[in-house]
Motif scaffolding. Structure first.
Motif, mmCIF file in Angstrom:
data_model
loop_
_atom_site.group_PDB
_atom_site.id
_atom_site.type_symbol
_atom_site.label_atom_id
_atom_site.label_comp_id
_atom_site.label_asym_id
_atom_site.label_seq_id
_atom_site.Cartn_x
_atom_site.Cartn_y
_atom_site.Cartn_z
ATOM 1 N N VAL A 166 0.868 -1.170 0.000
ATOM 2 C CA VAL A 166 0.000 0.000 0.000
ATOM 3 C C VAL A 166 0.908 1.223 0.000
ATOM 4 N N LEU A 167 0.588 2.184 -0.855
ATOM 5 C CA LEU A 167 1.371 3.417 -0.936
ATOM 6 C C LEU A 167 0.497 4.584 -0.500
ATOM 7 N N LEU A 168 0.948 5.316 0.503
ATOM 8 C CA LEU A 168 0.282 6.526 0.958
ATOM 9 C C LEU A 168 1.064 7.730 0.455
ATOM 10 N N ARG A 169 0.346 8.723 -0.063
ATOM 11 C CA ARG A 169 1.004 9.933 -0.563
ATOM 12 C C ARG A 169 0.505 11.137 0.219
ATOM 13 N N GLY A 170 1.436 12.034 0.531
ATOM 14 C CA GLY A 170 1.087 13.273 1.218
ATOM 15 C C GLY A 170 1.346 14.453 0.306
ATOM 16 N N GLY A 171 1.665 15.608 0.917
ATOM 17 C CA GLY A 171 1.978 16.787 0.127
ATOM 18 C C GLY A 171 3.324 16.652 -0.563
ATOM 19 N N ARG A 172 3.484 17.312 -1.693
ATOM 20 C CA ARG A 172 4.724 17.305 -2.460
ATOM 21 C C ARG A 172 5.214 15.873 -2.673
ATOM 22 N N SER A 173 6.402 15.529 -2.161
ATOM 23 C CA SER A 173 6.952 14.186 -2.417
ATOM 24 C C SER A 173 6.866 13.262 -1.207
ATOM 25 N N CYS A 174 6.063 13.631 -0.195
ATOM 26 C CA CYS A 174 5.908 12.768 0.983
ATOM 27 C C CYS A 174 5.235 11.459 0.593
ATOM 28 N N SER A 175 5.729 10.361 1.148
ATOM 29 C CA SER A 175 5.075 9.078 0.890
ATOM 30 C C SER A 175 5.448 8.073 1.967
ATOM 31 N N VAL A 176 4.601 7.053 2.097
ATOM 32 C CA VAL A 176 4.846 5.926 2.991
ATOM 33 C C VAL A 176 4.472 4.657 2.239
ATOM 34 N N GLU A 177 5.335 3.664 2.314
ATOM 35 C CA GLU A 177 5.068 2.371 1.676
ATOM 36 C C GLU A 177 4.919 1.314 2.767
ATOM 37 N N ILE A 178 3.852 0.523 2.672
ATOM 38 C CA ILE A 178 3.580 -0.535 3.647
ATOM 39 C C ILE A 178 3.534 -1.869 2.918
ATOM 40 N N ARG A 179 4.291 -2.820 3.392
ATOM 41 C CA ARG A 179 4.262 -4.175 2.848
ATOM 42 C C ARG A 179 3.266 -4.987 3.669
ATOM 43 N N LEU A 180 2.272 -5.601 2.998
ATOM 44 C CA LEU A 180 1.258 -6.344 3.739
ATOM 45 C C LEU A 180 1.844 -7.581 4.404
ATOM 46 N N PHE A 181 2.909 -8.152 3.831
ATOM 47 C CA PHE A 181 3.590 -9.230 4.541
ATOM 48 C C PHE A 181 4.379 -8.597 5.689
ATOM 49 N N GLY A 182 3.969 -8.895 6.896
ATOM 50 C CA GLY A 182 4.591 -8.305 8.073
ATOM 51 C C GLY A 182 3.908 -7.051 8.573
ATOM 52 N N GLY A 183 2.955 -6.501 7.789
ATOM 53 C CA GLY A 183 2.341 -5.235 8.192
ATOM 54 C C GLY A 183 3.386 -4.168 8.421
ATOM 55 N N GLN A 184 4.401 -4.155 7.544
ATOM 56 C CA GLN A 184 5.640 -3.428 7.819
ATOM 57 C C GLN A 184 5.798 -2.199 6.940
ATOM 58 N N VAL A 185 6.011 -1.046 7.562
ATOM 59 C CA VAL A 185 6.391 0.150 6.810
ATOM 60 C C VAL A 185 7.812 -0.063 6.294
ATOM 61 N N THR A 186 7.997 0.073 4.987
ATOM 62 C CA THR A 186 9.319 -0.155 4.389
ATOM 63 C C THR A 186 9.919 1.108 3.783
ATOM 64 N N SER A 187 9.138 2.191 3.736
ATOM 65 C CA SER A 187 9.670 3.450 3.212
ATOM 66 C C SER A 187 8.858 4.598 3.794
ATOM 67 N N TRP A 188 9.568 5.671 4.145
ATOM 68 C CA TRP A 188 8.933 6.919 4.601
ATOM 69 C C TRP A 188 9.780 8.052 4.047
ATOM 70 N N LYS A 189 9.207 8.807 3.123
ATOM 71 C CA LYS A 189 9.950 9.881 2.471
ATOM 72 C C LYS A 189 9.354 11.239 2.831
ATOM 73 N N ASN A 190 10.246 12.229 2.969
ATOM 74 C CA ASN A 190 9.791 13.582 3.292
ATOM 75 C C ASN A 190 9.390 14.330 2.028
ATOM 76 N N ASP A 191 9.081 15.618 2.184
ATOM 77 C CA ASP A 191 8.558 16.371 1.029
ATOM 78 C C ASP A 191 9.628 16.679 -0.009
#
Length: 323
Positions: free
Chosen positions: A32-57
């Motif tokens: 699952v990919l969550l997007r915020g303002g500008r280039s903010c994003s969070v990537e979640i891998r469903l295996f493990g329920g694990q956040v694998t990326s968190w990027k700032n703006d």
């Protein structure tokens, strides 16, 4: 990779947001990919329920994932934010750090109501229930709901709700941690504030008291700080960046860096990568959490990255950002 097709009303409701994308991938690697303002994003891998990326703006990665990480189930991924449940550490017949980080989570079709937060840009609710194999090694029925949310200013929050669904009247106890791997410029340029004068358990599980004005790193560190304040700061001098960790329902904080010898001994970790990561993990380790049937526990962590003028005893990070 294309976005997956929603399969349920709740799935459709969340997927209707332009800020949430479901990505199907082979080999159990759906994301699952969550997007915020500008280039903010969070990537979640469903295996493990694990956040694998968190990027700032600016699109900069804020979490560490090893270049040697194993991205294939059933191994847990080295980096990001693994969930340690129902145990932190290794003891008994459970696998290291429990099984939650090694199981496939699903989209939660019926999440509990949470307070409306207008600052949240995008979120996803996922859920884990025990498999038959899990019940053999840890014979307790539970529902573990996890909301992962990205704020409009790029802050990341994880809210866990664990409920005892045993029908035989038995309580259960567990330990827990958000095993957060932060990306840092150079571990020798980093200090942690907010844990001064705190008692901690060291590598030998002996109770000690922190003596320094701040925690700095010159060798392996593996400590469980006990009964800690709700806010901790990780100050990266070289990047002029401070991570602010705010927690609820989690009394302890684990601080870990393997240093050179242990780094070389880990197959899924680069020999010199210890220089560029630091784990600061909101946790409940010293005193296990006990739930009676029907009881629910809630534990939350909020992460933000702010200019390094901030330290743990000062202003709210939002005030720093807008000051």
């Amino acid at each position: 990779m294309a976005a997956s097709t929603p399969q349920s009303p709740h799935h459709q409701q969340q997927s209707s947001s332009p800020f949430v994308e479901y990505i199907r991938a082979p080999g159990g690697l759906d994301k699952v990919l969550l997007r915020g303002g500008r280039s903010c994003s969070v990537e979640i891998r469903l295996f493990g329920g694990q956040v694998t990326s968190w990027k700032n703006d600016h699109g900069e990665e804020l979490l560490f994932v090893s270049s040697k990480a194993n991205f294939r189930p059933p191994k847990a991924l080295r980096g990001g934010i693994p969930i340690c449940f129902p145990q932190f550490g290794s003891h008994g017949n459970l696998e290291q750090h429990g099984f939650a980080r090694n199981r496939l989570w699903t989209i939660d079709d019926n999440p509990p109501p949470l307070p409306v937060n207008p600052a949240i840009k995008a979120f996803v609710d996922i859920i884990l229930k025990p498999t038959e194999d899990d019940l053999k090694t840890w014979p307790h029925s539970f529902e573990f709901r996890l909301r992962i949310a990205l704020g409009a200013l790029g802050d990341l929050s994880l809210t866990s709700r664990i409920r005892n669904t045993n029908t035989d009247g038995r309580p259960f106890s567990y330990t827990f941690a958000y095993h957060t791997y932060f990306s840092v410029s150079d571990i020798s340029e980093v200090r942690v504030e907010g844990l001064e004068t705190m008692d901690y358990l060291d590598l030998k599980k002996e109770r000690c008291t922190e003596q320094g004005d701040a925690i700095v790193f010159e060798s392996e560190v593996d400590k469980v700080y006990l009964s800690t304040p709700p806010k901790v700061a990780i100050i990266d001098h070289e990047k002029k960046r401070t991570f602010v960790v705010t927690k609820e329902g989690l009394p302890d904080v684990v601080v870990w860096n393997p240093w050179d010898k242990k780094a070389k001994a880990m197959q899924d970790f680069g020999d010199s990568e210890y220089k560029h990561m630091l784990c600061v993990e909101p946790a409940a380790v010293e005193k296990p959490i006990t739930l009676k049937p029907g009881e629910e526990w809630k534990g939350r962590v909020a992460l933000s990255a702010v200019p390094s003028s901030y330290c743990s005893g000062q202003l709210d990070p939002l005030m720093v950002l807008h000051g």
